[in-house]
Every structure is written in C-alpha cells, then in structure tokens.
Design a protein around this motif. Structure first.
Motif, PDB file in Angstrom:
ATOM      1  N   GLY A  14      11.178  -6.346   6.384  1.00  0.00           N
ATOM      2  CA  GLY A  14      11.039  -5.041   7.011  1.00  0.00           C
ATOM      3  C   GLY A  14       9.933  -4.175   6.438  1.00  0.00           C
ATOM      4  O   GLY A  14       9.784  -3.029   6.844  1.00  0.00           O
ATOM      5  N   GLN A  15       9.159  -4.723   5.507  1.00  0.00           N
ATOM      6  CA  GLN A  15       8.035  -3.949   4.979  1.00  0.00           C
ATOM      7  C   GLN A  15       6.917  -3.912   6.015  1.00  0.00           C
ATOM      8  O   GLN A  15       6.747  -4.855   6.782  1.00  0.00           O
ATOM      9  N   PRO A  16       6.125  -2.842   6.027  1.00  0.00           N
ATOM     10  CA  PRO A  16       5.010  -2.766   6.977  1.00  0.00           C
ATOM     11  C   PRO A  16       3.996  -3.883   6.717  1.00  0.00           C
ATOM     12  O   PRO A  16       3.607  -4.119   5.576  1.00  0.00           O
ATOM     13  N   VAL A  17       3.619  -4.576   7.781  1.00  0.00           N
ATOM     14  CA  VAL A  17       2.634  -5.657   7.693  1.00  0.00           C
ATOM     15  C   VAL A  17       1.568  -5.451   8.763  1.00  0.00           C
ATOM     16  O   VAL A  17       1.756  -4.690   9.708  1.00  0.00           O
ATOM     17  N   ILE A  18       0.453  -6.164   8.593  1.00  0.00           N
ATOM     18  CA  ILE A  18      -0.553  -6.185   9.636  1.00  0.00           C
ATOM     19  C   ILE A  18       0.035  -6.989  10.786  1.00  0.00           C
ATOM     20  O   ILE A  18       0.506  -8.117  10.598  1.00  0.00           O
ATOM     21  N   LYS A  19       0.054  -6.411  11.968  1.00  0.00           N
ATOM     22  CA  LYS A  19       0.694  -7.043  13.124  1.00  0.00           C
ATOM     23  C   LYS A  19       0.134  -8.438  13.370  1.00  0.00           C
ATOM     24  O   LYS A  19      -1.071  -8.667  13.300  1.00  0.00           O
ATOM     25  N   GLY A  20       1.032  -9.365  13.635  1.00  0.00           N
ATOM     26  CA  GLY A  20       0.651 -10.742  13.903  1.00  0.00           C
ATOM     27  C   GLY A  20       0.414 -11.558  12.647  1.00  0.00           C
ATOM     28  O   GLY A  20       0.005 -12.712  12.726  1.00  0.00           O
ATOM     29  N   THR A  21       0.659 -10.937  11.486  1.00  0.00           N
ATOM     30  CA  THR A  21       0.502 -11.634  10.203  1.00  0.00           C
ATOM     31  C   THR A  21       1.736 -11.357   9.359  1.00  0.00           C
ATOM     32  O   THR A  21       2.615 -10.604   9.767  1.00  0.00           O
ATOM     33  N   ARG A  22       1.759 -11.921   8.200  1.00  0.00           N
ATOM     34  CA  ARG A  22       2.782 -11.583   7.221  1.00  0.00           C
ATOM     35  C   ARG A  22       2.135 -10.869   6.038  1.00  0.00           C
ATOM     36  O   ARG A  22       2.685 -10.847   4.941  1.00  0.00           O
ATOM     37  N   VAL A  23       0.973 -10.273   6.275  1.00  0.00           N
ATOM     38  CA  VAL A  23       0.230  -9.599   5.207  1.00  0.00           C
ATOM     39  C   VAL A  23       0.738  -8.161   5.085  1.00  0.00           C
ATOM     40  O   VAL A  23       0.555  -7.350   6.001  1.00  0.00           O
ATOM     41  N   PRO A  24       1.375  -7.840   3.955  1.00  0.00           N
ATOM     42  CA  PRO A  24       1.898  -6.480   3.780  1.00  0.00           C
ATOM     43  C   PRO A  24       0.780  -5.452   3.650  1.00  0.00           C
ATOM     44  O   PRO A  24      -0.268  -5.718   3.049  1.00  0.00           O
TER      45      PRO A  24
END
Length: 78
Positions: A14-24
C-alpha cells in the motif's frame, strides 16, 4: 493525486509507487537526495522523467498538507 502515482494495498504493502511499477516513491526520493541524476534513476528503475517529477510533486503535496509547530528556542527553554 498525480495519475503517475498509485496507492494500492496489493502493491508494495500500500505504499505509494510509480504507477505500473513496484518502484516506491520513497526510493525515487532517496536516490534524488543521494545526488543521483534523473538519467541514472531512469536507467536503474525503468521510470520516466515524468515519473520522477511526479514523485517529487507527491512529496511536495504531502509537506504542504502538514501543520508544523516551531520548536525554535525550545532547546534553550524559551
């Protein structure tokens, strides 16, 4: 919220990530704080300049929403 940022409880806890990635977002911000250039972050994480700017804007929005209490002089008993 910026459309390039995603908050989903099923992605990265549930942490904010770059959409379409798993990069926080926090990872992008940490790399910027460490002095990495946009091009280095792009290569390392597979994101776009717009994604990096979105992470910065997201952090800015959070800071703008916060209330701050001055502690100036608190350590001197003022």
């Amino acid at each position: 919220m910026n459309p390039r940022i995603e908050i989903n409880p099923l992605i990265h806890h549930g942490q904010p990530v770059i959409k379409g990635t798993r990069v926080p977002v926090t990872r992008i911000l940490a790399e910027l704080a460490a002095g990495l250039a946009f091009d280095q972050i792009r290569v390392q994480y597979g994101v776009l300049d717009e994604d990096i700017r979105a992470a910065i804007a997201f952090a800015n929005d959070l800071v703008e929403q916060q209330a701050f209490i001055s502690t100036f002089g608190a350590s001197r008993g003022e």
